[in-house]
Structures are given as structure tokens and as C-alpha cells.
Design a protein around this motif. Structure first.
Motif, PDB file in Angstrom:
ATOM      1  N   LEU A  72      51.020 -29.144  42.753  1.00  0.00           N
ATOM      2  CA  LEU A  72      50.466 -28.303  43.801  1.00  0.00           C
ATOM      3  C   LEU A  72      49.213 -27.577  43.310  1.00  0.00           C
ATOM      4  CD1 LEU A  72      53.701 -26.743  45.307  1.00  0.00           C
ATOM      5  CD2 LEU A  72      52.452 -28.760  46.065  1.00  0.00           C
ATOM      6  N   LYS A  73      48.305 -27.350  44.215  1.00  0.00           N
ATOM      7  CA  LYS A  73      47.076 -26.605  43.941  1.00  0.00           C
ATOM      8  C   LYS A  73      46.975 -25.433  44.915  1.00  0.00           C
ATOM      9  CE  LYS A  73      45.162 -29.555  40.906  1.00  0.00           C
ATOM     10  NZ  LYS A  73      44.775 -29.207  39.529  1.00  0.00           N
ATOM     11  N   VAL A  74      46.528 -24.328  44.417  1.00  0.00           N
ATOM     12  CA  VAL A  74      46.300 -23.148  45.250  1.00  0.00           C
ATOM     13  C   VAL A  74      44.830 -22.776  45.123  1.00  0.00           C
ATOM     14  CG1 VAL A  74      46.789 -20.698  45.573  1.00  0.00           C
ATOM     15  CG2 VAL A  74      48.650 -22.294  45.093  1.00  0.00           C
ATOM     16  N   ARG A  75      44.202 -22.505  46.245  1.00  0.00           N
ATOM     17  CA  ARG A  75      42.777 -22.160  46.240  1.00  0.00           C
ATOM     18  C   ARG A  75      42.582 -20.721  46.712  1.00  0.00           C
ATOM     19  NH1 ARG A  75      43.235 -27.482  46.967  1.00  0.00           N
ATOM     20  NH2 ARG A  75      41.735 -28.852  45.917  1.00  0.00           N
ATOM     21  N   SER A  76      41.674 -20.047  46.054  1.00  0.00           N
ATOM     22  CA  SER A  76      41.375 -18.662  46.403  1.00  0.00           C
ATOM     23  C   SER A  76      39.936 -18.367  46.018  1.00  0.00           C
ATOM     24  CB  SER A  76      42.347 -17.712  45.693  1.00  0.00           C
ATOM     25  OG  SER A  76      42.143 -16.377  46.117  1.00  0.00           O
ATOM     26  N   GLN A  77      39.526 -17.132  46.186  1.00  0.00           N
ATOM     27  CA  GLN A  77      38.163 -16.712  45.858  1.00  0.00           C
ATOM     28  C   GLN A  77      38.199 -15.298  45.300  1.00  0.00           C
ATOM     29  OE1 GLN A  77      36.394 -17.235  49.769  1.00  0.00           O
ATOM     30  NE2 GLN A  77      35.344 -19.091  49.094  1.00  0.00           N
ATOM     31  N   GLY A  78      37.174 -14.959  44.547  1.00  0.00           N
ATOM     32  CA  GLY A  78      37.111 -13.614  43.993  1.00  0.00           C
ATOM     33  C   GLY A  78      35.782 -13.337  43.327  1.00  0.00           C
ATOM     34  N   VAL A 264      43.246 -22.154  35.580  1.00  0.00           N
ATOM     35  CA  VAL A 264      42.384 -21.909  36.735  1.00  0.00           C
ATOM     36  C   VAL A 264      41.018 -22.524  36.463  1.00  0.00           C
ATOM     37  CG1 VAL A 264      41.373 -20.179  38.266  1.00  0.00           C
ATOM     38  CG2 VAL A 264      43.563 -19.733  37.155  1.00  0.00           C
ATOM     39  N   VAL A 265      40.466 -23.178  37.461  1.00  0.00           N
ATOM     40  CA  VAL A 265      39.087 -23.663  37.394  1.00  0.00           C
ATOM     41  C   VAL A 265      38.270 -22.848  38.392  1.00  0.00           C
ATOM     42  CG1 VAL A 265      37.525 -25.598  37.724  1.00  0.00           C
ATOM     43  CG2 VAL A 265      39.763 -25.978  36.681  1.00  0.00           C
ATOM     44  N   LEU A 266      37.305 -22.108  37.880  1.00  0.00           N
ATOM     45  CA  LEU A 266      36.428 -21.289  38.716  1.00  0.00           C
ATOM     46  C   LEU A 266      35.119 -22.036  38.916  1.00  0.00           C
ATOM     47  CD1 LEU A 266      37.008 -17.925  36.834  1.00  0.00           C
ATOM     48  CD2 LEU A 266      38.158 -18.682  38.916  1.00  0.00           C
ATOM     49  N   SER A 267      34.599 -22.010  40.116  1.00  0.00           N
ATOM     50  CA  SER A 267      33.367 -22.749  40.408  1.00  0.00           C
ATOM     51  C   SER A 267      32.447 -21.897  41.266  1.00  0.00           C
ATOM     52  CB  SER A 267      33.679 -24.073  41.115  1.00  0.00           C
ATOM     53  OG  SER A 267      34.369 -23.832  42.326  1.00  0.00           O
ATOM     54  N   ALA A 268      31.142 -22.127  41.066  1.00  0.00           N
ATOM     55  CA  ALA A 268      30.127 -21.415  41.847  1.00  0.00           C
ATOM     56  C   ALA A 268      28.822 -22.189  41.741  1.00  0.00           C
ATOM     57  CB  ALA A 268      29.941 -19.988  41.343  1.00  0.00           C
ATOM     58  N   VAL A 269      27.927 -21.909  42.683  1.00  0.00           N
ATOM     59  CA  VAL A 269      26.599 -22.515  42.682  1.00  0.00           C
ATOM     60  C   VAL A 269      25.612 -21.479  42.153  1.00  0.00           C
ATOM     61  CG1 VAL A 269      24.756 -23.512  44.085  1.00  0.00           C
ATOM     62  CG2 VAL A 269      27.151 -24.064  44.589  1.00  0.00           C
ATOM     63  N   VAL A 270      24.926 -21.837  41.057  1.00  0.00           N
ATOM     64  CA  VAL A 270      23.941 -20.946  40.428  1.00  0.00           C
ATOM     65  C   VAL A 270      22.624 -21.703  40.322  1.00  0.00           C
ATOM     66  CG1 VAL A 270      23.359 -19.585  38.400  1.00  0.00           C
ATOM     67  CG2 VAL A 270      25.742 -19.783  39.123  1.00  0.00           C
ATOM     68  N   TRP A 277      34.060 -23.105  35.321  1.00  0.00           N
ATOM     69  CA  TRP A 277      34.535 -22.384  34.146  1.00  0.00           C
ATOM     70  C   TRP A 277      36.062 -22.436  34.142  1.00  0.00           C
ATOM     71  CZ3 TRP A 277      30.907 -20.667  37.578  1.00  0.00           C
ATOM     72  CH2 TRP A 277      29.597 -20.485  37.089  1.00  0.00           C
ATOM     73  N   LYS A 278      36.644 -22.548  32.942  1.00  0.00           N
ATOM     74  CA  LYS A 278      38.092 -22.652  32.820  1.00  0.00           C
ATOM     75  C   LYS A 278      38.683 -21.339  32.320  1.00  0.00           C
ATOM     76  CE  LYS A 278      38.179 -27.635  31.957  1.00  0.00           C
ATOM     77  NZ  LYS A 278      38.604 -28.724  31.031  1.00  0.00           N
ATOM     78  N   GLY A 279      39.801 -20.971  32.915  1.00  0.00           N
ATOM     79  CA  GLY A 279      40.497 -19.753  32.515  1.00  0.00           C
ATOM     80  C   GLY A 279      41.980 -19.867  32.799  1.00  0.00           C
ATOM     81  N   ARG A 280      42.681 -18.727  32.737  1.00  0.00           N
ATOM     82  CA  ARG A 280      44.124 -18.683  33.008  1.00  0.00           C
ATOM     83  C   ARG A 280      44.490 -17.406  33.760  1.00  0.00           C
ATOM     84  NH1 ARG A 280      47.896 -21.999  30.871  1.00  0.00           N
ATOM     85  NH2 ARG A 280      47.240 -23.487  29.255  1.00  0.00           N
ATOM     86  N   ILE A 281      45.570 -17.511  34.523  1.00  0.00           N
ATOM     87  CA  ILE A 281      46.154 -16.318  35.139  1.00  0.00           C
ATOM     88  C   ILE A 281      46.925 -15.582  34.052  1.00  0.00           C
ATOM     89  CG2 ILE A 281      47.775 -15.439  36.848  1.00  0.00           C
ATOM     90  CD1 ILE A 281      45.331 -16.589  38.129  1.00  0.00           C
ATOM     91  N   THR A 282      46.591 -14.323  33.830  1.00  0.00           N
ATOM     92  CA  THR A 282      47.258 -13.552  32.778  1.00  0.00           C
ATOM     93  C   THR A 282      48.232 -12.510  33.317  1.00  0.00           C
ATOM     94  OG1 THR A 282      45.407 -11.986  32.727  1.00  0.00           O
ATOM     95  CG2 THR A 282      45.328 -13.851  31.193  1.00  0.00           C
ATOM     96  N   GLU A 324      40.510 -22.744  41.824  1.00  0.00           N
ATOM     97  CA  GLU A 324      41.560 -23.747  42.048  1.00  0.00           C
ATOM     98  C   GLU A 324      42.590 -23.573  40.945  1.00  0.00           C
ATOM     99  OE1 GLU A 324      41.084 -28.091  43.523  1.00  0.00           O
ATOM    100  OE2 GLU A 324      41.260 -28.209  41.334  1.00  0.00           O
ATOM    101  N   ILE A 325      43.809 -23.206  41.338  1.00  0.00           N
ATOM    102  CA  ILE A 325      44.863 -22.856  40.382  1.00  0.00           C
ATOM    103  C   ILE A 325      45.907 -23.961  40.360  1.00  0.00           C
ATOM    104  CG2 ILE A 325      46.426 -21.028  39.663  1.00  0.00           C
ATOM    105  CD1 ILE A 325      45.001 -19.205  41.703  1.00  0.00           C
ATOM    106  N   ASP A 326      46.299 -24.368  39.156  1.00  0.00           N
ATOM    107  CA  ASP A 326      47.342 -25.382  39.007  1.00  0.00           C
ATOM    108  C   ASP A 326      48.695 -24.775  39.335  1.00  0.00           C
ATOM    109  OD1 ASP A 326      45.617 -27.343  38.287  1.00  0.00           O
ATOM    110  OD2 ASP A 326      45.912 -27.132  36.129  1.00  0.00           O
ATOM    111  N   GLY A 327      49.423 -25.456  40.244  1.00  0.00           N
ATOM    112  CA  GLY A 327      50.753 -24.998  40.627  1.00  0.00           C
ATOM    113  C   GLY A 327      51.848 -25.839  39.995  1.00  0.00           C
ATOM    114  N   ARG A 328      53.072 -25.674  40.487  1.00  0.00           N
ATOM    115  CA  ARG A 328      54.217 -26.400  39.938  1.00  0.00           C
ATOM    116  C   ARG A 328      54.210 -27.851  40.405  1.00  0.00           C
ATOM    117  NH1 ARG A 328      58.155 -26.502  44.052  1.00  0.00           N
ATOM    118  NH2 ARG A 328      57.649 -25.113  45.796  1.00  0.00           N
TER     119      ARG A 328
END
Length: 423
Positions: A72-78, A264-270, A277-282, A324-328
Motif C-alpha cells: 500500500l502507498k499513502v500520499r500526502s503533502q507538507g 518516505v519519498v518526498l518530491s518537488a519541482v525546483v 528526497w528519501k526519508g522516514r517517518i520518525t 509517497e509513504i510505503d505502507g503495509r
């Protein structure tokens, strides 16, 4: 003479009635002949053929539901935020004698770097004076201790057992010790004030704003500028209850070695280019937002200006990103195109006899392209992907495989489906 007149009148009346009878008989005969002719013509005319009503099948585009093991994938913004952001202020007063070349808007610095220095001469003199006071206090203490030792020896030589504390100079020694402690404290305070003339960076970071320059006079509490850390950035991401279920996260979650947070994969247009950019939910918040009914999870990216940058582009503060967050993972899930999902939980299934069935299903997740079904639909079943006007269970349909339609086959049927929808 009267009899001769009566005979002609009776004859005239009989003739008149005879004429009237003949005229009426001829009219009736004409009407009868005309009616008989019309009846004969109607009988001889060909009867129209009776046609049975035929229900035409509605052309629809279809595809086959597939069984897959999906993650599963979950999408959000921030918005990207620094973990630490502080306003620099002076703790002492004085004239600024030095400003680091890195201390300007957008400049970078390392932890411990001197960003601003206040003229230290006055504070250096205070340190010298405090050291002199400490030396004098130590001399006084030593003298009092020596005199106290002499007093004890004299009392012992004279054989005097009961000697007052004042005669033994114990109060004087205590006073000298207290004076020495006070001067040492004053020296520490002067040295601390001297050290505070150097405003050092509390962490590795960047300058957000600069408020002073060389020559400016600053008082305690005066603002020097604003800085933020650059070793770690975080992005608060709004999640619904369904998102938490897909990610297998709870309220108040904190990542640890045994249970690291989802990737988590964060994406943006610059500057017109797309970066990731790659990160994690902490961690997650310990409460839902009462206004939006969402819970915030925090994604962290380490060293966003260095190793964590994307092709040399850092994950800068204030940047608005998609996540885009990796789910179960889900085994034996059924996937269908998003166009086959009607509303929140319904699909149109084509039976073996080409009739429509409206079915309610369980949806694990859905996005713009795909929906993941966990119940109510079997792999291999045919689902409708095109719009259907006035759908009803049991209505006849003419299925056309969507893949064939894309290749140009069944184009006539697909066009007919669109025409029927427009009507």
C-alpha cells in the motif's frame, strides 16, 4: 260543382308523396353502395407487419481484475521545516567588533563557529580585576590560617585547655574563606561575561536573517539575527484514519531500532526540474487535529544539504513537497483501474451472460490510477471501466476489452458507448 274540384286535389297529394319516397330511396341506395365500397377497400388493403421490441445491449469498455501482492502507498503533502530554529540575542552589552563572513542571509556555518563578537576589552579588564581579588583573598586566608595555627601552638605551650574560638582566630579564618569563595565566584562571572562576548553557533545550520553589523551597539537581549539547523529537516504530513491503517501506524508512534518508521519519498519541482528526497517517518502526534480531523506524522531527512540532497539540490526550508509513504503489504489483493471504482466502494461487474451487476467491495486503498480491493471481487472477473448511463442490475451490455479498444479494435463499439452516454 263542388265534387269536380275535390278530385284533382287528392291526386296531387299522392304524386307528391311518391316523388319524396323515390328521392329518399335513391339516397339510401347511394350511401349503402359507398359504405360497401369502403368496407371492401379496407378489407383488400395490406395489413402492417407487427414487430417485437428488441432490447439492444449497451457497449461498455471492460478489463479483468488481477490478483497481486501489493504494498500500500499513502500520499500526502507538507512544508519542509528545520528541526531547530532560534533567534540569536546578546547576553551582554557592548559594541560589535566582528561579524563572521558566514553570518549573512543564506550563509552556512558549523557548530561552535563564532558568528558575532562584542568588543571584549572591558570584560577582559573585569577578569584581570577579579583574578587580583582572588589572589588577595587567598593571601588573606593564608595569613589568617597561619595566625590561627600560632594561636593553637601558644595555647598548647601554656597548657591552656579552654581557649575561645576568637582567640584561636577561627571566625577570622571562616571570614577569609568566605571572601575567597566570593572572589572566585566573581572571577567566574567575569570570565563568563568575557566568553559571552563571542556569540557561537549552537548547531550546524544556516542564517535565516541578519540584524546587526560591525560598529553597532547592542544591549542584553538585543536581537542579532535568526538561524536554523541544517543537519535534519522534517516535514509534517497530514494523515487520515484510513492512512494510519494503511501504514500500520498508531497515535503517538515513535520510531526505534526494533520498529523503524515507514520510508518516505518526498518530491518537488525546483527551477523547472523534478527532484526526489528519501526519508522516514520518525513519529506521529499524540492527538488528532480537532478542526481537520487529521493526525500529523513527521518525516525526517538527514543532512538535506549534503548526503541527503537530490542531485545536488538540497531539501530547503519552506519548500512544499508531495510525499509517497510505503505502507503495509497485502497478499492476494485484487487490483483494478481507478476508473472501474464507482464512488467509494462499488464496481460494475459483467456476468457470463453479459449482464450488469452492481457490487459493493472492500477498498484497501486507491489513487489516481489503481484501486486495491480486499473483498467482494475475485481475480479474473470482468469489470466495467467506461461510464454507464442509468446503470441497473441485469441490464444487457456488450463488453469490449479496454486493451483492444486502445489498439484500435472495437473502436466502433466504444464510440457507440460514448454516444449512448451523451444521449
Amino acid at each position: 260543382m263542388s265534387d269536380v274540384r275535390l278530385a284533382p286535389e287528392n291526386g296531387s297529394k299522392k304524386g307528391l308523396w311518391l316523388k319524396r319516397f323515390l328521392v329518399l330511396s335513391v339516397g339510401v341506395a347511394i350511401i349503402g353502395v359507398t359504405g360497401a365500397g369502403l368496407v371492401g377497400m379496407n378489407a383488400a388493403a395490406p395489413r402492417p407487419e407487427e414487430k417485437e421490441d428488441v432490447v439492444e445491449a449497451l457497449p461498455v469498455l471492460t478489463t479483468t481484475a488481477k490478483a497481486e501482492e501489493v504494498k500500500l502507498k499513502v500520499r500526502s503533502q507538507g512544508e519542509v521545516m528545520a528541526r531547530s530554529e532560534v533567534n540569536l540575542a546578546s547576553e551582554v552589552s557592548g559594541r560589535i567588533s566582528y561579524v563572521s563572513p558566514a553570518f549573512l542571509t543564506g550563509g552556512s556555518f558549523s557548530r561552535g563557529d563564532v558568528l558575532v563578537r562584542i568588543d571584549p576589552k572591558e570584560y577582559e579588564l573585569r577578569v584581570v580585576q577579579a583574578r587580583a581579588n582572588v589572589a588577595q583573598a587567598r593571601t588573606t586566608l593564608k595569613r589568617e590560617q597561619s595566625e590561627a595555627d600560632i594561636a593553637k601552638l601558644n595555647a598548647q605551650e601554656l597548657g591552656i585547655d579552654q581557649v575561645s574560638d576568637l582567640a584561636l582566630r577561627e571566625p577570622q579564618v571562616a571570614e577569609a574563606e568566605a571572601r575567597l569563595a566570593s572572589t572566585i565566584a566573581a572571577l567566574s562571572e567575569a570570565e563568563l561575561a568575557l566568553e559571552r562576548t563571542k556569540i557561537r553557533a549552537p548547531f550546524t545550520g544556516r542564517v535565516k536573517a541578519k540584524s546587526v553589523d560591525v560598529g553597532a551597539y547592542i544591549t542584553p537581549g538585543g536581537m542579532l539575527g535568526s538561524i536554523y539547523s541544517s543537519d535534519v529537516v522534517e516535514v509534517p504530513l497530514a494523515l487520515t484514519d484510513a492512512d494510519l491503517a494503511a501504514l500500520d501506524l498508531g497515535i503517538g508512534f515513535e520510531a526505534n531500532a526494533s520498529k523503524p518508521g515507514p520510508e518516505v519519498v518526498l518530491s518537488a519541482v525546483v527551477a523547472g526540474r523534478s527532484y526526489d528526497w528519501k526519508g522516514r517517518i520518525t513519529r506521529t502526534d499524540s492527538r488528532f487535529d480537532p478542526d481537520t480531523r487529521v493526525l500529523f506524522a513527521y518525516a525526517e531527512v538527514k543532512d538535506p544539504y549534503g548526503a541527503g540532497a537530490s542531485d545536488g539540490t538540497p531539501l530547503a526550508n519552506g519548500l512544499y513537497v508531495s510525499a509517497e509513504i510505503d505502507g503495509r503489504p497485502i497478499e492476494n489483493a485484487v487490483t483494478i483501474p481507478r476508473t472501474a471504482l464507482r464512488g467509494k466502494d462499488k464496481v460494475y461487474v459483467v456476468s457470463d451472460v453479459d449482464t450488469l451487476e452492481i457490487r459493493q467491495v472492500g477498498v484497501a486503498s486507491s489513487d489516481r490510477t489503481e484501486a486495491v480491493i480486499t473483498e467482494g471481487l475475485q481475480a479474473g472477473e470482468t469489470v466495467v471501466t467506461s461510464p454507464v448511463k442509468s446503470p441497473a442490475t441485469g441490464m444487457k451490455v456488450q463488453p469490449v476489452d479496454e486493451a483492444d479498444a486502445r489498439r484500435g479494435q472495437g473502436a466502433v463499439v466504444a464510440s457507440a458507448a460514448n454516444t449512448q452516454l451523451q444521449e
